[in-house]
Write an enzyme that holds these catalytic residues in place. Sequence first.
Site, PDB file in Angstrom:
ATOM      1  N   GLU A 169       0.839  -1.208   0.000  1.00  0.00           N
ATOM      2  CA  GLU A 169       0.000   0.000   0.000  1.00  0.00           C
ATOM      3  C   GLU A 169       0.874   1.258   0.000  1.00  0.00           C
ATOM      4  O   GLU A 169       0.608   2.230  -0.708  1.00  0.00           O
ATOM      5  CB  GLU A 169      -0.926  -0.027   1.224  1.00  0.00           C
ATOM      6  CG  GLU A 169      -1.736   1.233   1.449  1.00  0.00           C
ATOM      7  CD  GLU A 169      -1.531   1.769   2.852  1.00  0.00           C
ATOM      8  OE1 GLU A 169      -0.901   2.846   2.987  1.00  0.00           O
ATOM      9  OE2 GLU A 169      -1.975   1.105   3.828  1.00  0.00           O
ATOM     10  N   GLU A 244      10.216   1.521   2.150  1.00  0.00           N
ATOM     11  CA  GLU A 244       8.897   1.499   2.776  1.00  0.00           C
ATOM     12  C   GLU A 244       8.718   0.284   3.675  1.00  0.00           C
ATOM     13  O   GLU A 244       7.973   0.332   4.641  1.00  0.00           O
ATOM     14  CB  GLU A 244       7.796   1.537   1.708  1.00  0.00           C
ATOM     15  CG  GLU A 244       7.818   2.775   0.828  1.00  0.00           C
ATOM     16  CD  GLU A 244       7.562   4.072   1.596  1.00  0.00           C
ATOM     17  OE1 GLU A 244       6.707   4.060   2.515  1.00  0.00           O
ATOM     18  OE2 GLU A 244       8.206   5.087   1.289  1.00  0.00           O
TER      19      GLU A 244
HETATM   20 ZN   LIG Z   1       1.259   2.756   6.919  1.00  0.00          ZN
END
Ligand SMILES: [Zn+2]
Length: 1083
Positions: A169, A244
Amino acid sequence: MNAQAALRSSPLQVAPVAGMLMRRALAARPQSVRFVTVRAITSGSIAAAEAKQTRLFLRGAGFRAGSLATLRWKPPSLAVRRQYSLSPVAVISPSSAKTGADPELAKELGFERVEEQFVDEYKSTATLYRHKKTGAEIMSVVNDDENKVFGIVFRTPPKDSTGIPHILEHSVLCGSRKYPLKEPFVELLKGSLQTFLNAFTYPDRTCYPVASTNLQDFYNLVDVYLDAVFYPRCVNDVTTFQQEGWHYELNDPSEDITYKGVVFNEMKGVYSQPDNVLGRVSQQASFPDNTYGVDSGGDPTVIPDLTFEQFKEFHAKFYHPTNARVWFYGDDDPNQRLRIISAYLDEFEANAASKESEVKVQKLFNEPKRVVETYAVGDGAANARKHMVAINWVLSDTVLDPETELALGFLDHLMLGTPGSPLRKALMESGLGESMIGGGMEDELRQPQFSIGLKGVAEEDISKVEELVFSTLKQLAEDGFSPEAVEASMNTIEFSLRENNTGSFPRGLSLMLRSMGKWLYGLDPFEPLRFAKPLEHFKERLKTEGVKGVFAPLIRNFILDNPHRVTVELHPDVEKGKMEEAKEAERLASVKSSMTKEDLAELARATEELRLKQETPDSPEALKAVPSLALSDIPKKSTNIPIEVGNMKGSTILRHDLFTNDVLYTEVAFDMRTVRADLLPLVPLFCQSLLEMGTADLDFVQLSQLIGRKTGGISVYPSTSAVRGRAEPSSHIIVKGKAMASQTSDLFQLMRKVLQDVKFTDQGRFKQFVLQSKSRMEGRISGGGHSVAAARLDAKLNSAGWVSEQMGGLSYLEYLRDLEKRVDEDWPSVAESLNEIRNELLSRKGAIVNLTADERTLTSAESHVSNFLDAMPETAGSLTKWDRRLPLVNEGLVIPTQVNYVGKAGNIYDAGYELDGSAYVISKVIGTTWLWDRVRVSGGAYGGFCDFDSHSGVFTYLSYRDPNLIKTLDNYDGTVQFLRELEMDNDALTKAIIGTIGDVDSYQLPDAKGYSSMMRYIMGISDEERQRRRDEILSTSVKDFHAFADALESVKDKGVIVAVASADDIDAANKERSGLLEVRKVL
Ligand SMILES: [Zn+2]
């Protein structure tokens, strides 16, 4: 973002969120959009009531995204501060019917029309299409709402707790085929007029929603998001996954290896919050056999097991049209929607994802289970009442019919919706714990759940809590509920459905998330949009079968006699934090020892390479790929809110003639500067007492039922802000209410009753308020340390900040800890102080009555306002001086945590800076470029941002879930150099200006407009001044950036620091910079 900002925000707007947080601090979420800060201050039944009903009937949707899901980004609440000085642009008008897309065109583009319905409840035409080639489903909702919404949702059930869906995401928004730059998401944040931009990961799905009122902007957002999900660069480039997700960091082969990664640190923060631990353990133990048994957000001890191969595979399989549900909503052209989406879908062939992504049903247990877990606490807390206990039920393993769902929702509101609701009341008044946990009914996932419990419990009382829950439920199954309680719930729920007030959250997104609760599981996506018929039918059943006939079987079948029950005990453990750190260090040490000298040199090189890559800005060509509006698309004039200023009996009357669909919104503001400084920390509890203590003739249950039956809700809260150019802050206690126009008389009578008739006599209840607030403040410190740091900094730099910190910061927590004893030992003096606050406060002289509705309703409200004012005393106490500040020393506030919150601030007005609109643009750029890149992207924190309070002149840097401390402070100081050397081409500057205007013109529903207008009136911000600031924003130049560096130089040199951090990190900081922080143990 800080207590002060929170105090200034409108509780009715944020109440659903605040309430949600209060009741369910669950699962993996960065807490949250949404302003953790508010919950400590918002008082009154309305928050709980609204949240409840929102959750049930609106399926919580938007608001819930905060509770069940993780978010890509935690937007700092800058807008809260700005809304008073700048202008909203959106207008809501009554909706009328529109038609869906042209059927011929739909067919041509490859869509099959599955079903079309006119949804009367929302005056919308909703059409469900199936893309024939891939099987993608599209819901196209057409109506008059200019706040257009698009969302694409994939089912992404994980098999383990590596956090694959969550990391994905984050990652897909880091560059794509058409937008090959580092983070198109950030470019949109910088330069779009978006009214919503984020992404959520739920336990079983991932959502990518955007919203805008500007059509071209909307199309830009949709295209960037579609390209991102289908063609992200992260599946070809491992560095995004490292950034990330996770990677080893080694700056020098002689140092220790560490883990870094945005999600890794975000989840460390989540796992440091006890409420989250409880939520996660409850969910996983309730669903051992399906996907809810693992953590989609990612367990920090498991995240490093994730490989790039697995990550790529997950994307290829699930981010596919076959597995997609697409939502369009608003007043844009429905034909164009199909053209846009078909261009993407046509490039794919069907795959098998939709079968594989099905969420399996958890079969119900034959017998109940018990789970005992521990959580990390600081030493000293071990012997205190720090246990938690929650009882969780999974209600069904078959699909429930809409009416049963509605009835369960109602039951939930009756049992828990208001402070007077019997189950809530029994738990709170038992004295067994500090505050409630478990969110009641939860119906957003595959199977509905019910969960309830207490925290702040002594170990020996755990079984008593369980007994109390069961005995109360049994009693409710036997005795049913009073007709008054049922009427109050019915009115509250109907009012809210009719009002459909989603605050700053787009209505179309709230509907999308609600519809998704069925659609995702192959059920009817239209069903959650329709409530009128089931509600009518339900009312009929209540009449024919009686209250008990309807609810008693529900309590028995779904709860009492249901063996699928999991009781979770959470015990405090002083060793746990240290043990977890040691385990991580051990794991990393063994990684290091397995590496050769060459490996280590290579890792150090890779670390440096990643850092360089992160810190190298995108080329201007790459940046140009992201579409942006032109300055000429931006209205030059600021939009003004209608306001008429009048007088009545010594009070100021503000009237805002706006279409509100027959609802009257009102606020009455009393000057709080009449209250003695030493009584300020008592004000939040004073406000809560007004709504929850009862009068001479009504106990508090009756009072809150009356409010529920006759109005849309009443709340009372303090609000404080600095005023530019004035030493004295503006400070008020605001009574806020809403009702249907026909209920105006009742509304004002009840507001008067709340203010004047409440008796401060119930020592037991008051003690409970104290414990509850204390427990909330403690939760806030561990979950949102940045807001506590910000409040603390503000309190050192200006008197408005000092006032707010007394009522919502660390000082408040310390006051509550003392007050707990004082209530036991000297209750009469506490009660007297409460009376004193009221006597000093209430006066019609100098009060402000704010009214928002259409002209007819405003006029008919006049006589009721007049009666209300007649009942108020004519004059109150005299104004006192509160010109105080906390000492200007750097502080290190110690809490048990795996991640830090680091703040630094200074007052740039004191350093000679004069306000110019360009400051808003510059702050935005600093936050979305320098701090984003340094603190988040390369520093590995979940967030790094800055806030400029144009009222006080305080400029604040903050980080959120940050693995660093000193390094972050250095990055803050580096801002000066960054600004001095900044080069910006016209495109980048234009983007920054447009993005700032987007913040300024933030979308507001009519009640929020009336509220903003009142706040501007109070703070003396004229429409002329707002126009001037807008002109300044629009004409911002690179020179302004260079000049602003001088102002920030003073923050660098003389700024004050507050870090909320672990003992180890504060120690290390003090070793590195001798005596930098004054150490203070907080939790
Ligand atoms: Zn997050």
